[in-house]
Design an enzyme around this catalytic site. Sequence first.
Site, PDB file in Angstrom:
ATOM      1  N   TYR A  11       1.933  -5.604   5.452  1.00 12.73           N
ATOM      2  CA  TYR A  11       2.390  -4.227   5.274  1.00 12.73           C
ATOM      3  C   TYR A  11       3.432  -3.845   6.323  1.00 12.73           C
ATOM      4  O   TYR A  11       3.224  -2.951   7.140  1.00 12.73           O
ATOM      5  CB  TYR A  11       1.187  -3.260   5.305  1.00 12.73           C
ATOM      6  N   TYR A  45     -10.683  -0.573  -1.483  1.00 16.07           N
ATOM      7  CA  TYR A  45      -9.692  -1.625  -1.263  1.00 16.07           C
ATOM      8  C   TYR A  45     -10.285  -2.953  -1.723  1.00 16.07           C
ATOM      9  O   TYR A  45     -11.381  -3.327  -1.286  1.00 16.07           O
ATOM     10  CB  TYR A  45      -9.273  -1.720   0.210  1.00 16.07           C
ATOM     11  N   ASP A  54     -18.052  -5.928  -4.119  1.00 15.19           N
ATOM     12  CA  ASP A  54     -17.082  -6.606  -3.260  1.00 15.19           C
ATOM     13  C   ASP A  54     -17.607  -6.523  -1.826  1.00 15.19           C
ATOM     14  O   ASP A  54     -17.484  -5.491  -1.172  1.00 15.19           O
ATOM     15  CB  ASP A  54     -15.716  -5.922  -3.403  1.00 15.19           C
ATOM     16  N   LYS A  95     -13.647 -13.246   3.997  1.00 10.99           N
ATOM     17  CA  LYS A  95     -13.477 -12.862   5.407  1.00 10.99           C
ATOM     18  C   LYS A  95     -14.362 -13.646   6.390  1.00 10.99           C
ATOM     19  O   LYS A  95     -13.987 -14.725   6.789  1.00 10.99           O
ATOM     20  CB  LYS A  95     -13.631 -11.346   5.538  1.00 10.99           C
TER      21      LYS A  95
HETATM   22  C1  LIG Z   1      -9.863  -7.952   2.851  1.00 15.02           C
HETATM   23  C2  LIG Z   1     -10.519  -7.534   1.596  1.00 15.02           C
HETATM   24  C3  LIG Z   1     -10.135  -8.082   0.356  1.00 15.02           C
HETATM   25  C4  LIG Z   1      -8.984  -9.049   0.216  1.00 15.02           C
HETATM   26  O1  LIG Z   1      -9.193 -10.230   0.899  1.00 15.02           O
HETATM   27  P1  LIG Z   1      -7.924 -11.168   1.299  1.00 15.02           P
HETATM   28  O2  LIG Z   1      -8.559 -12.363   1.880  1.00 15.02           O
HETATM   29  O3  LIG Z   1      -7.105 -10.373   2.257  1.00 15.02           O
HETATM   30  O4  LIG Z   1      -7.199 -11.457   0.028  1.00 15.02           O
HETATM   31  C5  LIG Z   1     -10.829  -7.682  -0.765  1.00 15.02           C
HETATM   32  N1  LIG Z   1     -11.839  -6.792  -0.683  1.00 15.02           N
HETATM   33  C6  LIG Z   1     -12.240  -6.256   0.477  1.00 15.02           C
HETATM   34  C7  LIG Z   1     -13.380  -5.294   0.502  1.00 15.02           C
HETATM   35  C8  LIG Z   1     -11.587  -6.606   1.660  1.00 15.02           C
HETATM   36  O5  LIG Z   1     -11.964  -6.045   2.811  1.00 15.02           O
END
Ligand SMILES: *Cc1c(COP(=O)(O)O)cnc(C)c1O
Length: 429
Positions: free
Chosen positions: A19, A150, A251, A280
């Site tokens: 970004y 997100y 997620d 992550k």
């Molecule tokens: C960081 C994140 C993503 C995306 O993961 P990337 O490895 O950056 O593609 C998706 N969902 C959540 C909740 C995140 O924190």
Amino acid sequence: MDLYQQLLQLDQQYIWHPYSALGSDLPVFPVVSAHGVRLKLADDRELIDGMSSWWCAIHGYNHPQMNKAIENQLQNMSHVMFGGLTHPPAVELAKTLVDITPSTLNSVFFSDSGSVAVEVAMKMAIQYWQDKQADSSSQKQQFLTVRIGYHGDTFGAMSVSDPETGMHSLFNQSLAQQLFIDSPTSAFNESCNETDLNNLRSALEANHTQLAAFIIEPVVQGAGGMRFYSADYLNKARELCDEFNVLLIFDEIATGFGRTGKLFTCEFTQIQPDIMCVGKALTGGYLTLAATLTNDRIAHTISNGYPGLFMHGPTFMANPLACSVANESIKILLNSDWQSKIKQIEGWLNHSLEKCSKLTNVKDVRVLGAIAVVECKTAVDMKTIPTAFVNKGVWIRPFGKLIYLMPPYIIKQEEIEILCNAIFEVLED
Ligand SMILES: *Cc1c(COP(=O)(O)O)cnc(C)c1O
């Protein structure tokens, strides 16, 4: 020219950052090594890391056991294609993930980033309904989600991320139009209020024939706004999704692997999702790897439907180096008394950030597990604030109005104090 300046100059000339603009005059800091909770800059300054490199480096940097795991795997093979082949690190990791995630999640799809894990989850939901309703030409291809979410930066993931912060207007011809409802207002530890329940019910009632799934970050909304909400909302969401035949996708890419005090945030609830994404912290911040888990209902329907295949297959799927370091990271976590450690960090954060709530520019201070958020009344100045933190010997990267901490779990109390004092002093100025 010294190394520090040389790196900066070439960086500014050639490289995009997350970004950011090319050739931006916003500060960037060259790092040459990292150890434990400290990052070392090219001019020898050391910074205490408050970010875990965006939720990932839960055991800190340069961890001897994780280094060893990668070195050992490197002697065997660094990569091999996953089409038609398999290998011990992937098998071990899949088994472990099935064991430690909610009991109904029994299969694992590996991918190389969180965004792709979300794409995979969305494609699975669509394929599920295609197969389930093969004779009625399924319309169930749209997704319901909440604002301030997100889910990543690829097109599918972006389509279910907050429309404003994700600037959906820029991509309106290319981006799938999904259905957004207000983010839950029921607070963490409260039961789900009527407004939230009604919003969800009416969206599902009116749109369920088009909806493949409801996708949401459980309990903690991360990069979209760093807010915590009622786990009971998710209990209700499960009931409503079942009532209206809509799948539920969690997620847990940011929240997974102990960050909130639970191994996965869905443990705050009484329910289980149909599909769950992790990423992550999966590899303890060493390599990029993510996974999408599903229950048998999804896996079997897709596998026995048309075309009887799930239509996705990344080149670097289940990379052996990444899987082996993930196995090691999970072992280190589960062999430690991580619940007590997170509780302890939560206490330290609450204690050391309390004074920030009295500052005039601060709207709210909140802590959950090893996540702390100081929400300001106005956006922080990204030209000066990051440098002010670096000058105080800490690595803290705010966005918008939010200054937040999610330190490695190995952090000590005095290091938490240094991070929190830095936030206080920078905001006080
Ligand atoms: C960081 C994140 C993503 C995306 O993961 P990337 O490895 O950056 O593609 C998706 N969902 C959540 C909740 C995140 O924190």
